[in-house]
Design a protein around this motif. Structure first.
Motif, PDB file in Angstrom:
ATOM      1  N   SER A 185      35.771  43.804  33.851  1.00 37.50           N
ATOM      2  CA  SER A 185      36.322  42.488  34.136  1.00 37.50           C
ATOM      3  C   SER A 185      35.596  41.405  33.354  1.00 37.50           C
ATOM      4  O   SER A 185      36.197  40.454  32.862  1.00 37.50           O
ATOM      5  N   MET A 189      37.086  43.742  40.462  1.00 39.65           N
ATOM      6  CA  MET A 189      37.474  43.240  39.141  1.00 39.65           C
ATOM      7  C   MET A 189      38.135  41.865  39.177  1.00 39.65           C
ATOM      8  O   MET A 189      38.440  41.293  38.136  1.00 39.65           O
ATOM      9  N   GLU A 190      38.338  41.323  40.377  1.00 39.17           N
ATOM     10  CA  GLU A 190      39.062  40.040  40.435  1.00 39.17           C
ATOM     11  C   GLU A 190      38.273  38.895  39.803  1.00 39.17           C
ATOM     12  O   GLU A 190      38.807  38.122  39.026  1.00 39.17           O
ATOM     13  N   GLY A 237      41.042  39.461  32.024  1.00 42.45           N
ATOM     14  CA  GLY A 237      39.917  40.230  32.544  1.00 42.45           C
ATOM     15  C   GLY A 237      40.136  40.595  33.999  1.00 42.45           C
ATOM     16  O   GLY A 237      39.806  41.693  34.442  1.00 42.45           O
ATOM     17  N   SER A 238      40.721  39.667  34.716  1.00 43.30           N
ATOM     18  CA  SER A 238      40.978  39.908  36.131  1.00 43.30           C
ATOM     19  C   SER A 238      42.201  40.814  36.286  1.00 43.30           C
ATOM     20  O   SER A 238      42.699  41.379  35.299  1.00 43.30           O
ATOM     21  N   ILE A 239      42.684  40.992  37.487  1.00 42.74           N
ATOM     22  CA  ILE A 239      43.714  42.014  37.719  1.00 42.74           C
ATOM     23  C   ILE A 239      44.910  41.454  38.499  1.00 42.74           C
ATOM     24  O   ILE A 239      44.840  40.397  39.107  1.00 42.74           O
ATOM     25  N   SER A 289      42.857  47.389  34.125  1.00 41.48           N
ATOM     26  CA  SER A 289      42.428  46.741  32.890  1.00 41.48           C
ATOM     27  C   SER A 289      43.593  46.030  32.224  1.00 41.48           C
ATOM     28  O   SER A 289      43.460  44.907  31.737  1.00 41.48           O
ATOM     29  N   ALA A 310      35.730  38.050  35.570  1.00 38.03           N
ATOM     30  CA  ALA A 310      36.387  37.506  34.382  1.00 38.03           C
ATOM     31  C   ALA A 310      36.327  35.983  34.337  1.00 38.03           C
ATOM     32  O   ALA A 310      36.271  35.378  33.262  1.00 38.03           O
TER      33      ALA A 310
END
Ligand code: AMP
Ligand code: AMP
Ligand code: AMP
Ligand code: NA
Ligand code: NA
Ligand code: NA
Lengths: 103, 327, 327, 327, 103, 103
Positions: B79, B141-142, B109-111, B273, B145
């Motif tokens: 991320s 992963m939130e 980068g985030s999801i 990703s 980024a």
């Protein structure tokens, strides 16, 4: 019925900024306000509306403060520090209020 | 290849995808069809709760995998790193200014949790298993980024960015989606199969149907974005919206293999990703980088990358993961 | 005793309770997680409809019990009498003024339907039957407490209370929750098992899952109350919030034995007595006793007594009812 | 005849009808029971999606009937012609002015999808099959009536009507209900039984229960209309609200026989003819004929004709269709 | 475009009091008003907001009345009788209206 | 804090007319406005409210425009062309705004 002069300040601002604005108002000594929902609008950055807006992040709200005229400048300074870099509208109207001891 | 096509075709005529297509079509045709904001939010709360819970139950069933910690770490690194790659690509492929480029990069980068949900739904239909803790990886992963993007801005134009204040940091970490996803994950973990049995006719059986209605709404919103913001999508920008998920999926593939995940797990880390945020990151950007153009990042993330992943991306990632892991 | 502990522990790690805990935690951590007002209202309409309907079906199945009328009467008496006891306790245990004490007392005479729903859900999991008409008793206990409280105020400070005007009376009797609960009860009664068969995959199977989401919302609201109004809870007030439900449950136990209810029925009348209103009564108090402090009664009812009953109270009441009725 | 009565009685004590009755009663008693607007809209989106989808699946299963095209055409003609008959009846039976009469007439040419849903639900309970494409016929019958009504006005008072501008035309054709119904129909058609299997525990099993809640809301709204606008219903107007659906059903019967539809299909085309719009047409009338009195057409359509069809009309139409088709 | 002087009265009051307020307005001869939803606010009794407020009973609404200036006092007397013992704000603003025959 | 004179126009109109109104405003050169939801109201054509109104078609909205005083007449002409045959209220208030360059 006895009324008293006051100022009505209406600040239309992005919902994500609401808590920052009210914090700034609190710091400026303004502890009374009412928040109204906004359905949609249009401005230099285009039109939007709540159901079907491209992101639900982008909603706005309207914060209304009634204050004594002599406190207006404090309020505007406080609000401006938040609104400055963000989209948003600030209007001031003269009004009369009942029960002035409340403000 | 043939198999890939049939997989994609299968995917395309599922009720889930067609609901999304219906939403886009209705929006482009300027129909007044709309899902009330409260209902859409209710649907997303349901989806987050259900997916988190099921992830937790699966972890409870299979025991804590030693890889869980590693996977979280890799998720955070992905991320944080993907925005740098996105930023680089944007500078090469488009004429975006630094600020807009950084804001867009943060999204990639985030999801997107719905993309994740759609992918896991497809994996389940195909009977491909995956690690339950991938839900926790999604949560991890939130946010990172966003920090990378703000660092990119700070490094550049200097004074432009207010930077990251404590309040914003807390808001991002404790945003509703993350809290609900992680919270439901822990509830599922704690109550296990027994807890699932109690509520499975709420969170399991109707799940796909709810997802259809939610994707209908996503389609409406994406279609509206395209209709209003579509003009902003110069060829370079548009290409980025499709190339970036492919590049990110490739990197995710590497990460998944490194972690030794199952076929389904590899697919999901590719999907995470490849997907771009359209809720948490835009909100953070409005606070931290108000000068960046929201039409740009929203149209790109929701109008280009989301549909791409949903329709073509996911079957492609599944096929690649299967080919590579031999699953 | 050991059994009680295991019962409580079992109860505590159910998805229902943990969802409530998640809500409280999210709120205390100042997450922006929230359930839209319309959705929360929708969930509560679902719960009231389902619980009322199932109560009616059960009455249709078992025939009208001669005890139904008696139970309703006892419910009304309990609701009217409990505020007097609460008021007495408050005057002994706290320094609240008459007005605030009367307003708080009204809440404890009335009931919390979610506590009732959670309890009946637990009874069902444990296979403990109960009288279907307990739902009607719940409805009967909503309003009388308000009259008692207004009488307490009128008897005291005199001019302070506007008293009970006709409009308010009608509003209380016909408030949405009562009408829906009683209406659904009659529909269930009229259509019986056949009606239930038609809609059971809507009102029976997903019930517990919906309850989870609803308790998540309750947790969010309770947590926010504690965060903002927690300061108001002096030790005496706090203690009242836990002692009162125990006292009321004991009285409810007596009433249940008097009525000769089943184990489940005794449990439910204990739960109704012990629970405190947080919707109908606050609204009535804002109209009739606007000078009473809403933070006080809301924080107490929703922030203290509700969680207490949900987590420790219900298993305790079940255990006592089982011990006493030998069920 | 006896059979008809028992059919009507059976129909009357179903949870669906009783929920509607509860709503009307609560409203007339001025209870504050209400379903939030967003939730009501959410329920109707669910119903439209489910009914459309199931219609499409049924067409996929039975193959495209050659009669589909014919049925659509007949639907359009019915919708366009019924307002002329309604207008004639209104001029004979009432003292309404041209404008109001035309506006009312538009409602009776168009259809009520909930009446359609309730009827198909009853047909299913009785095991009477019907053509899946009747859903498409329903969609086709929504709009033409509006054009007829505007033509009636234009032919008369001349300048009174702004007539039909392009924007209004588009709004009507692409109104949310039509788009969702037709879109879901195509999705069901495309994905067939397989698609249905994926989401049937969302759109099939809970369907009737959702319909109960929706009819509760309809009852609340209709009751409120009667309470506030009931005074407007002079005997002649009221009679029209019951005679018109009977006349229209008779014409629908002829159309159904002409098309050679199954028993269920004949019933549904009778129901469509007999039912009156209360969403799409009122909105169009507010735009095109703002001077026409909305209380009049809303009270009539929602407060008189809708309840009549729901309680007595549908069982009557079923019985007649069975008698005539020998089904 | 021809406009006419009027008064705009905005009353922010608890939702549970809305019907009592509008009844009082009707009694005072004021039959035209518009009700706006309120999302949240802050005052002497603390801050609240709709999603996550401690009780859903505690919401507020804003009732807006446009009236002829000469009828202001009747309106304020009527409103005050309801607002008196309750929390709530009353403001009066001068405004101009189109189509004065409507008021 | 520096403010500038402006006019605040509030138009309460049926929701079905909203897009027609904003189109007319756009044509009159008014591209900035904010739309607020309306819960209910009362007027010559009776009382209504959103949950439980006889038709969900009949809701209203409030469109607020802040404009430079000299542009008021254009706006009112544009709005009037839409409001004319429909129910609806138009009020104009004097106000002061921050950041006048935005209007
Ligand atoms: N002149 C105006 N009058 C009323 N609201 C406005 C005006 N200009 C902008 N707004 C509101 O402020 C939001 C952002 O405006 P802008 O920054 O110009 O895009 C719009 O979506 C409207 O809701
Ligand atoms: N000065 C003010 N300006 C605007 N709204 C206010 C003000 N003071 C109070 N309010 C509103 O009135 C409500 C009750 O105020 P209070 O009675 O002071 O607690 C608050 O929650 C606000 O919505
Ligand atoms: N005097 C007024 N003040 C505020 N709002 C009004 C007034 N008169 C009418 N309205 C609003 O306009 C709507 C339609 O009014 P009418 O055309 O008079 O029925 C009402 O439902 C109110 O929402
Ligand atoms: Na990503
Ligand atoms: Na109690
Ligand atoms: Na018809």
């Amino acid at each position: 019925m006895q009324t008293h002069r006051a100022k009505r300040v209406e600040i239309t601002i992005e919902a994500v900024m609401q808590s920052r604005l009210t914090d700034a108002l609190n710091k400026a000594g303004v502890t009374g306000y009412t928040v109204l929902p906004v359905l949609g609008g249009s401005g230099r950055s285009g039109a939007w509306n709540r159901s079907g807006q491209i992101s639900r992040a982008a909603g706005m709200v309207q914060v209304v403060c009634i204050i004594k005229p002599e406190r207006l400048d404090d309020l505007l300074d406080g609000a401006f520090s938040v609104v400055e870099r963000h989209i948003g509208i600030v209007t001031v109207t003269d009004c009369d209020v009942l029960r002035a001891e409340r403000f | 290849m043939e198999q890939l096509f049939s997989l994609a075709a299968d995917n395309l005529i599922s009720p889930i995808i067609l609901s999304f297509v219906l939403g886009v079509a209705a929006s482009l045709a300027r129909s007044d069809l709309s899902i009330p904001e409260a209902v859409a939010k209710g649907l997303s709360i349901y989806l987050l709760f259900a997916i988190g819970f099921k992830g937790g139950v699966s972890v409870a069933a299979h025991g804590i995998d030693v890889k869980l910690g590693m996977a979280l770490l890799v998720g955070v690194v992905l991320s944080a790193a993907l925005p740098l790659i996105a930023f680089g690509l944007l500078q090469v492929m488009t004429q975006m200014n630094r600020l807009d480029a950084a804001a867009v990069a943060a999204h990639y980068g985030s999801i997107s949790i719905v993309t994740f949900v759609a992918a896991s739904s497809i994996l389940e239909s195909r009977g491909i298993g995956f690690e339950g803790y991938m839900v926790a990886v999604a949560a991890a992963m939130e946010a990172p980024a966003i920090l990378s993007a703000l660092w990119l801005v700070a490094r550049g134009a200097g004074g432009q960015s207010k930077g990251m204040d404590g309040a914003l940091m807390r808001e991002i970490m404790l945003n509703g989606s993350i809290v609900l996803l992680v919270g439901a994950f822990f509830i599922g973990w704690a109550t296990g199969e027994e807890g699932l049995a109690e509520i499975s006719s709420f969170i399991v059986s109707p799940f796909k149907g709810v997802l259809c209605l939610f994707l209908l709404d996503m389609g409406l919103v994406a279609g509206r974005g395209l209709r209003e913001g579509g003009g902003i999508l110069r060829p370079g920008v548009l290409t980025f919206g499709i190339v970036m998920p492919l590049v990110a999926a490739a990197i995710g593939l590497g990460a998944g293999l490194l972690l030794g995940l199952s076929t389904g797990g590899v697919t999901l880390i590719m999907v995470l990703s490849a997907s771009a945020s359209y809720i948490a990151v835009p909100a953070a950007m409005r606070v931290a980088l108000p000068e960046a153009n929201p039409s740009l990042y929203l149209t790109l993330s929701l109008g280009v990358t989301f549909p791409f992943n949903l329709t073509l991306g996911i079957p492609l990632y599944v096929a690649i993961a299967q080919a590579v892991t031999g699953g």
